[in-house]
Motif scaffolding. Sequence first.
Motif, PDB file in Angstrom:
ATOM      1  N   THR A 127       0.854  -1.177   0.000  1.00  0.00           N
ATOM      2  CA  THR A 127       0.000   0.000   0.000  1.00  0.00           C
ATOM      3  C   THR A 127       0.891   1.228   0.000  1.00  0.00           C
ATOM      4  O   THR A 127       1.704   1.406   0.889  1.00  0.00           O
ATOM      5  N   VAL A 128       0.742   2.064  -1.025  1.00  0.00           N
ATOM      6  CA  VAL A 128       1.495   3.308  -1.143  1.00  0.00           C
ATOM      7  C   VAL A 128       0.492   4.439  -1.227  1.00  0.00           C
ATOM      8  O   VAL A 128      -0.358   4.444  -2.110  1.00  0.00           O
ATOM      9  N   ASP A 129       0.583   5.387  -0.315  1.00  0.00           N
ATOM     10  CA  ASP A 129      -0.350   6.520  -0.261  1.00  0.00           C
ATOM     11  C   ASP A 129      -1.801   6.060  -0.250  1.00  0.00           C
ATOM     12  O   ASP A 129      -2.651   6.607  -0.954  1.00  0.00           O
TER      13      ASP A 129
ATOM     14  N   ILE B 182       8.132   2.747  -5.530  1.00  0.00           N
ATOM     15  CA  ILE B 182       6.852   3.038  -6.188  1.00  0.00           C
ATOM     16  C   ILE B 182       6.383   4.448  -5.834  1.00  0.00           C
ATOM     17  O   ILE B 182       5.898   5.183  -6.691  1.00  0.00           O
ATOM     18  N   GLY B 183       6.550   4.847  -4.594  1.00  0.00           N
ATOM     19  CA  GLY B 183       6.171   6.201  -4.189  1.00  0.00           C
ATOM     20  C   GLY B 183       6.940   7.258  -4.969  1.00  0.00           C
ATOM     21  O   GLY B 183       6.367   8.263  -5.415  1.00  0.00           O
ATOM     22  N   ILE B 184       8.237   7.055  -5.160  1.00  0.00           N
ATOM     23  CA  ILE B 184       9.063   8.004  -5.916  1.00  0.00           C
ATOM     24  C   ILE B 184       8.664   7.987  -7.387  1.00  0.00           C
ATOM     25  O   ILE B 184       8.524   9.042  -8.017  1.00  0.00           O
TER      26      ILE B 184
ATOM     27  N   LYS C 134       5.561   9.900  -8.221  1.00  0.00           N
ATOM     28  CA  LYS C 134       5.688  11.358  -8.110  1.00  0.00           C
ATOM     29  C   LYS C 134       6.507  11.967  -9.246  1.00  0.00           C
ATOM     30  O   LYS C 134       6.625  13.186  -9.324  1.00  0.00           O
ATOM     31  N   THR C 135       7.079  11.141 -10.124  1.00  0.00           N
ATOM     32  CA  THR C 135       7.866  11.692 -11.230  1.00  0.00           C
ATOM     33  C   THR C 135       6.954  12.350 -12.252  1.00  0.00           C
ATOM     34  O   THR C 135       5.763  12.038 -12.339  1.00  0.00           O
ATOM     35  N   ASN C 136       7.537  13.254 -13.035  1.00  0.00           N
ATOM     36  CA  ASN C 136       6.757  14.034 -14.011  1.00  0.00           C
ATOM     37  C   ASN C 136       6.031  13.165 -15.032  1.00  0.00           C
ATOM     38  O   ASN C 136       4.877  13.393 -15.328  1.00  0.00           O
ATOM     39  N   GLY C 137       6.692  12.191 -15.606  1.00  0.00           N
ATOM     40  CA  GLY C 137       6.098  11.425 -16.695  1.00  0.00           C
ATOM     41  C   GLY C 137       5.160  10.315 -16.283  1.00  0.00           C
ATOM     42  O   GLY C 137       4.447   9.761 -17.120  1.00  0.00           O
ATOM     43  N   TYR C 138       5.106   9.978 -15.000  1.00  0.00           N
ATOM     44  CA  TYR C 138       4.303   8.835 -14.566  1.00  0.00           C
ATOM     45  C   TYR C 138       2.812   9.039 -14.849  1.00  0.00           C
ATOM     46  O   TYR C 138       2.146   8.134 -15.346  1.00  0.00           O
TER      47      TYR C 138
ATOM     48  N   GLU D 161      17.388  10.685 -17.626  1.00  0.00           N
ATOM     49  CA  GLU D 161      17.673  10.767 -16.201  1.00  0.00           C
ATOM     50  C   GLU D 161      16.580  11.578 -15.540  1.00  0.00           C
ATOM     51  O   GLU D 161      16.205  12.650 -16.022  1.00  0.00           O
ATOM     52  N   LEU D 162      16.051  11.063 -14.454  1.00  0.00           N
ATOM     53  CA  LEU D 162      14.998  11.751 -13.710  1.00  0.00           C
ATOM     54  C   LEU D 162      15.619  12.564 -12.592  1.00  0.00           C
ATOM     55  O   LEU D 162      16.562  12.119 -11.942  1.00  0.00           O
ATOM     56  N   LYS D 163      15.091  13.726 -12.368  1.00  0.00           N
ATOM     57  CA  LYS D 163      15.567  14.579 -11.274  1.00  0.00           C
ATOM     58  C   LYS D 163      14.774  14.225 -10.021  1.00  0.00           C
ATOM     59  O   LYS D 163      13.570  14.456  -9.956  1.00  0.00           O
ATOM     60  N   ILE D 164      15.471  13.628  -9.078  1.00  0.00           N
ATOM     61  CA  ILE D 164      14.847  13.374  -7.778  1.00  0.00           C
ATOM     62  C   ILE D 164      15.723  14.042  -6.726  1.00  0.00           C
ATOM     63  O   ILE D 164      16.936  14.140  -6.889  1.00  0.00           O
TER      64      ILE D 164
END
Length: 179
Positions: free
Chosen positions: A41-43, A71-73, A76-80, A156-159
């Motif tokens: 369970t995420v969020d 999964i939480g990260i 929250k990414t832009n393209g998800y 590359e994703l900016k986290i």
Amino acid sequence: MRNFNPARFIAAVVFVIVAISGCHNHKPKAVSKDITKTTVTVDGKKDSVINNPEKNYGNATISEPCIKCLIGIIQKTNGYSNLTSQASPQNIIYDANWITSAKPVSLYNNDKIVNGMMIAVNLKGDGSPKKLATYLYNNENGRFYLQDDQTKQTNELKIDSVAKKKIRASCFWGVASAK
């Protein structure tokens, strides 16, 4: 001959019991009866995760805190949201695997990951699931990537550093990395 001291004897027995019981590694029990699937369970949302189906890392599976963190990260990414906008959350399946030097992953930009995590985002459908994208975390340099199989591109994703620390703490505790 020395006198028998019951307090010392009891202390020695307790010490031996504690030392022996500390050697047994207790594994957490699987959430589901199918050991290749984990429900997390995420969020507040339940997700189905195929957990290391090829046993790429010996017989180790990926811990639930690690899967929840990744999964939480990813969510929250832009393209998800663009990637999954046409799909119902119940039809999204995450396929999680370790990346090791025995089975490295080559990126489309010719880089290679030999120590990290791979999460494939799949859409449940008729027959086999359709792969939407693959998210990769490189533990050697602390970088997170989105690999698109349709366009053959790796981005590359900016986290932020907090997210990177969460990944390190939940997935790679006690393992050295460059970052």
